[in-house]
Design a protein around this motif. Sequence first.
Motif, PDB file in Angstrom:
ATOM      1  N   THR A 126     -13.337  10.340  -5.465  1.00 49.48           N
ATOM      2  CA  THR A 126     -14.702  10.796  -5.153  1.00 49.48           C
ATOM      3  C   THR A 126     -14.763  12.320  -5.086  1.00 49.48           C
ATOM      4  O   THR A 126     -15.795  12.909  -5.409  1.00 49.48           O
ATOM      5  CB  THR A 126     -15.199  10.186  -3.831  1.00 49.48           C
ATOM      6  N   LEU A 127     -13.661  12.959  -4.694  1.00 45.41           N
ATOM      7  CA  LEU A 127     -13.620  14.423  -4.727  1.00 45.41           C
ATOM      8  C   LEU A 127     -13.675  14.949  -6.158  1.00 45.41           C
ATOM      9  O   LEU A 127     -14.226  16.028  -6.414  1.00 45.41           O
ATOM     10  CB  LEU A 127     -12.359  14.938  -4.034  1.00 45.41           C
ATOM     11  N   VAL A 128     -13.095  14.195  -7.084  1.00 44.73           N
ATOM     12  CA  VAL A 128     -13.169  14.581  -8.504  1.00 44.73           C
ATOM     13  C   VAL A 128     -14.634  14.657  -8.916  1.00 44.73           C
ATOM     14  O   VAL A 128     -15.067  15.632  -9.544  1.00 44.73           O
ATOM     15  CB  VAL A 128     -12.400  13.569  -9.381  1.00 44.73           C
ATOM     16  N   LEU A 129     -15.392  13.663  -8.538  1.00 47.20           N
ATOM     17  CA  LEU A 129     -16.810  13.638  -8.890  1.00 47.20           C
ATOM     18  C   LEU A 129     -17.573  14.756  -8.186  1.00 47.20           C
ATOM     19  O   LEU A 129     -18.362  15.476  -8.820  1.00 47.20           O
ATOM     20  CB  LEU A 129     -17.412  12.275  -8.538  1.00 47.20           C
ATOM     21  N   PHE A 146      -7.717  17.413  -8.859  1.00 51.12           N
ATOM     22  CA  PHE A 146      -7.876  16.249  -7.996  1.00 51.12           C
ATOM     23  C   PHE A 146      -7.714  14.946  -8.771  1.00 51.12           C
ATOM     24  O   PHE A 146      -7.265  13.940  -8.224  1.00 51.12           O
ATOM     25  CB  PHE A 146      -9.214  16.291  -7.264  1.00 51.12           C
ATOM     26  N   ALA A 147      -8.079  14.943 -10.051  1.00 46.58           N
ATOM     27  CA  ALA A 147      -7.882  13.741 -10.868  1.00 46.58           C
ATOM     28  C   ALA A 147      -6.395  13.454 -11.047  1.00 46.58           C
ATOM     29  O   ALA A 147      -5.973  12.291 -11.009  1.00 46.58           O
ATOM     30  CB  ALA A 147      -8.559  13.909 -12.225  1.00 46.58           C
ATOM     31  N   LEU A 148      -5.595  14.500 -11.224  1.00 44.36           N
ATOM     32  CA  LEU A 148      -4.158  14.309 -11.332  1.00 44.36           C
ATOM     33  C   LEU A 148      -3.587  13.695 -10.048  1.00 44.36           C
ATOM     34  O   LEU A 148      -2.791  12.748 -10.098  1.00 44.36           O
ATOM     35  CB  LEU A 148      -3.470  15.645 -11.638  1.00 44.36           C
ATOM     36  N   LEU A 149      -4.042  14.204  -8.906  1.00 45.51           N
ATOM     37  CA  LEU A 149      -3.590  13.660  -7.629  1.00 45.51           C
ATOM     38  C   LEU A 149      -4.027  12.196  -7.477  1.00 45.51           C
ATOM     39  O   LEU A 149      -3.247  11.340  -7.046  1.00 45.51           O
ATOM     40  CB  LEU A 149      -4.141  14.494  -6.474  1.00 45.51           C
ATOM     41  N   SER A 150      -5.247  11.902  -7.868  1.00 40.19           N
ATOM     42  CA  SER A 150      -5.750  10.532  -7.762  1.00 40.19           C
ATOM     43  C   SER A 150      -5.009   9.579  -8.696  1.00 40.19           C
ATOM     44  O   SER A 150      -4.722   8.432  -8.330  1.00 40.19           O
ATOM     45  CB  SER A 150      -7.242  10.499  -8.058  1.00 40.19           C
ATOM     46  N   GLY A 200      -3.806  -3.418  -2.384  1.00 43.52           N
ATOM     47  CA  GLY A 200      -3.260  -2.117  -2.783  1.00 43.52           C
ATOM     48  C   GLY A 200      -3.251  -1.937  -4.287  1.00 43.52           C
ATOM     49  O   GLY A 200      -3.582  -0.860  -4.798  1.00 43.52           O
ATOM     50  N   VAL A 201      -2.901  -3.007  -5.024  1.00 41.08           N
ATOM     51  CA  VAL A 201      -2.909  -2.934  -6.492  1.00 41.08           C
ATOM     52  C   VAL A 201      -4.331  -2.713  -6.993  1.00 41.08           C
ATOM     53  O   VAL A 201      -4.580  -1.855  -7.853  1.00 41.08           O
ATOM     54  CB  VAL A 201      -2.292  -4.216  -7.094  1.00 41.08           C
ATOM     55  N   TRP A 202      -5.280  -3.466  -6.459  1.00 47.25           N
ATOM     56  CA  TRP A 202      -6.664  -3.329  -6.916  1.00 47.25           C
ATOM     57  C   TRP A 202      -7.272  -1.980  -6.533  1.00 47.25           C
ATOM     58  O   TRP A 202      -7.960  -1.354  -7.348  1.00 47.25           O
ATOM     59  CB  TRP A 202      -7.527  -4.457  -6.350  1.00 47.25           C
ATOM     60  N   CYS A 203      -7.030  -1.526  -5.323  1.00 43.05           N
ATOM     61  CA  CYS A 203      -7.562  -0.218  -4.913  1.00 43.05           C
ATOM     62  C   CYS A 203      -6.927   0.910  -5.719  1.00 43.05           C
ATOM     63  O   CYS A 203      -7.605   1.869  -6.105  1.00 43.05           O
ATOM     64  CB  CYS A 203      -7.323   0.010  -3.420  1.00 43.05           C
ATOM     65  N   GLY A 204      -5.626   0.816  -5.974  1.00 42.53           N
ATOM     66  CA  GLY A 204      -4.967   1.837  -6.794  1.00 42.53           C
ATOM     67  C   GLY A 204      -5.507   1.865  -8.206  1.00 42.53           C
ATOM     68  O   GLY A 204      -5.757   2.931  -8.773  1.00 42.53           O
ATOM     69  N   GLY A 205      -5.711   0.691  -8.794  1.00 41.60           N
ATOM     70  CA  GLY A 205      -6.293   0.636 -10.139  1.00 41.60           C
ATOM     71  C   GLY A 205      -7.720   1.151 -10.175  1.00 41.60           C
ATOM     72  O   GLY A 205      -8.119   1.851 -11.116  1.00 41.60           O
ATOM     73  N   ALA A 206      -8.491   0.820  -9.139  1.00 43.15           N
ATOM     74  CA  ALA A 206      -9.874   1.308  -9.078  1.00 43.15           C
ATOM     75  C   ALA A 206      -9.911   2.821  -8.915  1.00 43.15           C
ATOM     76  O   ALA A 206     -10.698   3.509  -9.589  1.00 43.15           O
ATOM     77  CB  ALA A 206     -10.608   0.635  -7.923  1.00 43.15           C
ATOM     78  N   GLY A 207      -9.085   3.356  -8.055  1.00 42.04           N
ATOM     79  CA  GLY A 207      -9.044   4.808  -7.878  1.00 42.04           C
ATOM     80  C   GLY A 207      -8.603   5.521  -9.139  1.00 42.04           C
ATOM     81  O   GLY A 207      -9.147   6.566  -9.505  1.00 42.04           O
ATOM     82  N   LEU A 208      -7.625   4.953  -9.825  1.00 42.74           N
ATOM     83  CA  LEU A 208      -7.150   5.523 -11.083  1.00 42.74           C
ATOM     84  C   LEU A 208      -8.266   5.515 -12.122  1.00 42.74           C
ATOM     85  O   LEU A 208      -8.519   6.527 -12.799  1.00 42.74           O
ATOM     86  CB  LEU A 208      -5.951   4.694 -11.565  1.00 42.74           C
ATOM     87  N   GLY A 209      -8.960   4.395 -12.241  1.00 44.10           N
ATOM     88  CA  GLY A 209     -10.057   4.291 -13.221  1.00 44.10           C
ATOM     89  C   GLY A 209     -11.227   5.207 -12.894  1.00 44.10           C
ATOM     90  O   GLY A 209     -11.789   5.851 -13.789  1.00 44.10           O
ATOM     91  N   ILE A 210     -11.606   5.261 -11.626  1.00 44.79           N
ATOM     92  CA  ILE A 210     -12.720   6.132 -11.224  1.00 44.79           C
ATOM     93  C   ILE A 210     -12.378   7.586 -11.500  1.00 44.79           C
ATOM     94  O   ILE A 210     -13.227   8.352 -11.983  1.00 44.79           O
ATOM     95  CB  ILE A 210     -13.063   5.911  -9.740  1.00 44.79           C
ATOM     96  N   ALA A 211     -11.163   8.002 -11.211  1.00 46.24           N
ATOM     97  CA  ALA A 211     -10.769   9.397 -11.440  1.00 46.24           C
ATOM     98  C   ALA A 211     -10.824   9.753 -12.913  1.00 46.24           C
ATOM     99  O   ALA A 211     -11.337  10.819 -13.291  1.00 46.24           O
ATOM    100  CB  ALA A 211      -9.372   9.640 -10.889  1.00 46.24           C
ATOM    101  N   VAL A 212     -10.331   8.876 -13.772  1.00 43.00           N
ATOM    102  CA  VAL A 212     -10.328   9.165 -15.211  1.00 43.00           C
ATOM    103  C   VAL A 212     -11.759   9.211 -15.745  1.00 43.00           C
ATOM    104  O   VAL A 212     -12.124  10.126 -16.503  1.00 43.00           O
ATOM    105  CB  VAL A 212      -9.467   8.126 -15.965  1.00 43.00           C
ATOM    106  N   LEU A 213     -12.579   8.239 -15.355  1.00 45.79           N
ATOM    107  CA  LEU A 213     -13.964   8.212 -15.845  1.00 45.79           C
ATOM    108  C   LEU A 213     -14.775   9.403 -15.344  1.00 45.79           C
ATOM    109  O   LEU A 213     -15.540   9.999 -16.102  1.00 45.79           O
ATOM    110  CB  LEU A 213     -14.642   6.900 -15.446  1.00 45.79           C
ATOM    111  N   THR A 214     -14.620   9.762 -14.072  1.00 44.77           N
ATOM    112  CA  THR A 214     -15.374  10.913 -13.574  1.00 44.77           C
ATOM    113  C   THR A 214     -14.865  12.219 -14.170  1.00 44.77           C
ATOM    114  O   THR A 214     -15.651  13.142 -14.384  1.00 44.77           O
ATOM    115  CB  THR A 214     -15.314  10.981 -12.038  1.00 44.77           C
ATOM    116  N   LEU A 215     -13.576  12.328 -14.482  1.00 46.20           N
ATOM    117  CA  LEU A 215     -13.083  13.525 -15.135  1.00 46.20           C
ATOM    118  C   LEU A 215     -13.674  13.644 -16.549  1.00 46.20           C
ATOM    119  O   LEU A 215     -14.055  14.747 -16.961  1.00 46.20           O
ATOM    120  CB  LEU A 215     -11.549  13.524 -15.180  1.00 46.20           C
ATOM    121  N   LEU A 216     -13.754  12.526 -17.251  1.00 45.16           N
ATOM    122  CA  LEU A 216     -14.404  12.549 -18.576  1.00 45.16           C
ATOM    123  C   LEU A 216     -15.864  12.950 -18.447  1.00 45.16           C
ATOM    124  O   LEU A 216     -16.377  13.723 -19.272  1.00 45.16           O
ATOM    125  CB  LEU A 216     -14.264  11.199 -19.249  1.00 45.16           C
TER     126      LEU A 216
END
Length: 172
Positions: free
Chosen positions: A84-87, A106-110, A148-164
């Motif tokens: 969310t900080l990426v956004l 921040f996307a790299l960290l996420s 944890g797997v689902w939250c990690g995947g969601a955070g990873l996806g949100i970071a990549v999409l918001t960076l794009l």
Amino acid sequence: MTQQPGSWSAPPAAPYGQPPSGQGPPGQAPGVMPPKSNELWTPARVEPVPGTGFGLVQLRVTPITSGLAVGAMIAGIASILVSTLVLCFGIAGSSDGWGGWVAGAFALLSVLLGGGAVGVGLVARRLISRSGRSGRVRFTGNGIAVAGVWCGGAGLGIAVLTLLLVVVLQSS
């Protein structure tokens, strides 16, 4: 009986492995203490060893929540929060030109947090499924590991999409 100075006599000793007479709960054999209800290790059964006054105690071990599963869930939630900080930084700084750089950091960290959460969550699920056999400690927390797997995947996806999204907004 009076004692001479410098002489001391010990009280009579009890047989080996037994408390002195009069100690222990009433109605129970000497040397056997009842388990407390709040102990983690309680005896499941006691088998006497033939020919001796000893016994073999098999313990009942309470299941333990997997620390890897909890760590995966914490890392996954942190990944979502950082994404969310990426956004926020990407949109706030897109007009000035610095938003893409800060959002990228921040996307790299996420992505690192999300990837770590997915990896550790999968390892935790494997550990939980293999635990409890042949006298091992039984771990619980499969649902926490999946979260944890689902939250990690969601955070990873949100970071990549918001960076794009930030890169597209900054380039236009």
